[in-house]
Scaffold this motif. Sequence first.
Motif, PDB file in Angstrom:
ATOM      1  N   ALA A  74     -28.994 -57.286 -19.124  1.00  0.00           N
ATOM      2  CA  ALA A  74     -28.793 -56.978 -17.708  1.00  0.00           C
ATOM      3  C   ALA A  74     -28.858 -55.477 -17.511  1.00  0.00           C
ATOM      4  CB  ALA A  74     -27.453 -57.501 -17.234  1.00  0.00           C
ATOM      5  N   LEU A  75     -29.626 -55.056 -16.511  1.00  0.00           N
ATOM      6  CA  LEU A  75     -29.627 -53.660 -16.086  1.00  0.00           C
ATOM      7  C   LEU A  75     -28.717 -53.560 -14.876  1.00  0.00           C
ATOM      8  CD1 LEU A  75     -33.396 -52.603 -16.263  1.00  0.00           C
ATOM      9  CD2 LEU A  75     -31.643 -52.452 -18.023  1.00  0.00           C
ATOM     10  N   VAL A  76     -27.793 -52.622 -14.934  1.00  0.00           N
ATOM     11  CA  VAL A  76     -26.854 -52.417 -13.833  1.00  0.00           C
ATOM     12  C   VAL A  76     -26.881 -50.955 -13.423  1.00  0.00           C
ATOM     13  CG1 VAL A  76     -25.384 -54.340 -14.545  1.00  0.00           C
ATOM     14  CG2 VAL A  76     -24.855 -52.030 -15.348  1.00  0.00           C
ATOM     15  N   SER A  77     -26.530 -50.701 -12.169  1.00  0.00           N
ATOM     16  CA  SER A  77     -26.642 -49.343 -11.640  1.00  0.00           C
ATOM     17  C   SER A  77     -25.324 -48.581 -11.652  1.00  0.00           C
ATOM     18  CB  SER A  77     -27.180 -49.397 -10.208  1.00  0.00           C
ATOM     19  OG  SER A  77     -26.321 -50.178  -9.401  1.00  0.00           O
ATOM     20  N   PHE A  78     -24.263 -49.208 -12.097  1.00  0.00           N
ATOM     21  CA  PHE A  78     -22.954 -48.551 -12.034  1.00  0.00           C
ATOM     22  C   PHE A  78     -22.513 -48.089 -13.421  1.00  0.00           C
ATOM     23  CE2 PHE A  78     -22.860 -53.122 -11.261  1.00  0.00           C
ATOM     24  CZ  PHE A  78     -22.380 -53.578 -12.475  1.00  0.00           C
ATOM     25  N   ASP A  79     -21.528 -47.209 -13.438  1.00  0.00           N
ATOM     26  CA  ASP A  79     -21.032 -46.582 -14.655  1.00  0.00           C
ATOM     27  C   ASP A  79     -20.203 -47.573 -15.470  1.00  0.00           C
ATOM     28  OD1 ASP A  79     -20.810 -44.398 -16.353  1.00  0.00           O
ATOM     29  OD2 ASP A  79     -19.165 -43.463 -15.232  1.00  0.00           O
ATOM     30  N   LEU A  80     -20.436 -47.604 -16.777  1.00  0.00           N
ATOM     31  CA  LEU A  80     -19.732 -48.502 -17.685  1.00  0.00           C
ATOM     32  C   LEU A  80     -18.834 -47.732 -18.636  1.00  0.00           C
ATOM     33  CD1 LEU A  80     -22.678 -50.842 -18.806  1.00  0.00           C
ATOM     34  CD2 LEU A  80     -20.968 -51.299 -17.034  1.00  0.00           C
ATOM     35  N   TYR A  81     -17.787 -48.393 -19.078  1.00  0.00           N
ATOM     36  CA  TYR A  81     -16.942 -47.813 -20.124  1.00  0.00           C
ATOM     37  C   TYR A  81     -16.504 -48.914 -21.066  1.00  0.00           C
ATOM     38  CZ  TYR A  81     -12.586 -49.836 -18.309  1.00  0.00           C
ATOM     39  OH  TYR A  81     -11.595 -50.708 -17.932  1.00  0.00           O
ATOM     40  N   GLU A  82     -15.988 -48.498 -22.190  1.00  0.00           N
ATOM     41  CA  GLU A  82     -15.337 -49.395 -23.131  1.00  0.00           C
ATOM     42  C   GLU A  82     -14.050 -48.714 -23.554  1.00  0.00           C
ATOM     43  OE1 GLU A  82     -14.402 -52.530 -24.330  1.00  0.00           O
ATOM     44  OE2 GLU A  82     -16.502 -52.733 -23.761  1.00  0.00           O
ATOM     45  N   GLU A  83     -13.043 -49.488 -23.908  1.00  0.00           N
ATOM     46  CA  GLU A  83     -11.752 -48.908 -24.286  1.00  0.00           C
ATOM     47  C   GLU A  83     -11.947 -47.852 -25.365  1.00  0.00           C
ATOM     48  OE1 GLU A  83      -9.063 -49.403 -22.563  1.00  0.00           O
ATOM     49  OE2 GLU A  83     -10.061 -50.937 -21.375  1.00  0.00           O
ATOM     50  N   GLY A  84     -11.289 -46.721 -25.185  1.00  0.00           N
ATOM     51  CA  GLY A  84     -11.364 -45.634 -26.157  1.00  0.00           C
ATOM     52  C   GLY A  84     -12.553 -44.704 -25.967  1.00  0.00           C
ATOM     53  N   LEU A  85     -13.424 -45.010 -25.022  1.00  0.00           N
ATOM     54  CA  LEU A  85     -14.611 -44.177 -24.776  1.00  0.00           C
ATOM     55  C   LEU A  85     -14.650 -43.769 -23.306  1.00  0.00           C
ATOM     56  CD1 LEU A  85     -17.265 -46.268 -26.745  1.00  0.00           C
ATOM     57  CD2 LEU A  85     -16.180 -44.141 -27.492  1.00  0.00           C
ATOM     58  N   ASN A  86     -15.153 -42.562 -23.050  1.00  0.00           N
ATOM     59  CA  ASN A  86     -15.275 -42.095 -21.667  1.00  0.00           C
ATOM     60  C   ASN A  86     -16.304 -42.912 -20.888  1.00  0.00           C
ATOM     61  OD1 ASN A  86     -13.379 -40.069 -21.957  1.00  0.00           O
ATOM     62  ND2 ASN A  86     -14.902 -38.604 -22.679  1.00  0.00           N
ATOM     63  N   PHE A  87     -17.370 -43.310 -21.565  1.00  0.00           N
ATOM     64  CA  PHE A  87     -18.439 -44.091 -20.939  1.00  0.00           C
ATOM     65  C   PHE A  87     -19.280 -44.708 -22.044  1.00  0.00           C
ATOM     66  CE2 PHE A  87     -20.515 -40.123 -21.880  1.00  0.00           C
ATOM     67  CZ  PHE A  87     -21.791 -40.494 -22.264  1.00  0.00           C
ATOM     68  N   VAL A  88     -20.105 -45.685 -21.673  1.00  0.00           N
ATOM     69  CA  VAL A  88     -21.130 -46.213 -22.575  1.00  0.00           C
ATOM     70  C   VAL A  88     -22.420 -46.351 -21.772  1.00  0.00           C
ATOM     71  CG1 VAL A  88     -19.580 -47.394 -24.194  1.00  0.00           C
ATOM     72  CG2 VAL A  88     -20.412 -48.631 -22.181  1.00  0.00           C
ATOM     73  N   PHE A  89     -23.538 -46.111 -22.437  1.00  0.00           N
ATOM     74  CA  PHE A  89     -24.842 -46.339 -21.809  1.00  0.00           C
ATOM     75  C   PHE A  89     -25.131 -47.836 -21.736  1.00  0.00           C
ATOM     76  CE2 PHE A  89     -25.639 -42.043 -23.735  1.00  0.00           C
ATOM     77  CZ  PHE A  89     -25.752 -41.352 -22.549  1.00  0.00           C
TER      78      PHE A  89
END
Length: 174
Positions: A74-89
């Motif tokens: 899935a391609l999404v246009s919003f910002d993602l994160y995972e616990e312990g990380l500022n963001f993920v691509f």
Amino acid sequence: MGYIYIVSFGDVEDRLLLADASNVKEIFDLEVRVSTVKADIEEAYNPQRNQYHAGTILSYLSRVVYPDMVRLVALVSFDLYEEGLNFVFGEAQYGGKYAVVSTYRLYHPDERVFFERVFKETNHELGHTFGLKHCPDPYCVMSFSNSIDEVDRKSRDFCPNCRRKLDYVLSYYR
């Protein structure tokens, strides 16, 4: 034979979806289908971070099933994160069927650069679904990217070692 599905929700342009489908067909040599999904992903939204939790989106995606599906990204246009990380691509189910890629931090005003970044992250996350781990070769698409500079440095293709592993797994789908 099955298909890799590329789906979107959010504000992802059809042109990007179609271009990414061509990229995936070229790199993975499997047929690709493009679709959109209706997504109620509010449960993934974290208002304190103003980001969406990637793992929650992967859980949601795992309920989207096509009978002829090999993988779904899935391609999404919003910002993602995972616990312990500022963001993920992006994020993928390692050895599973589902992956998500965010275009949010990959944007560049030069469409060619923007699309190339999305291709790299799509290929990277799909690589994880086919069982590939992070690669120490900084030019391999499977190298870990902690910054946009690291995304720009790597290729959209696999190093010879990762390609050999990928081709072995892909031979079961051809």
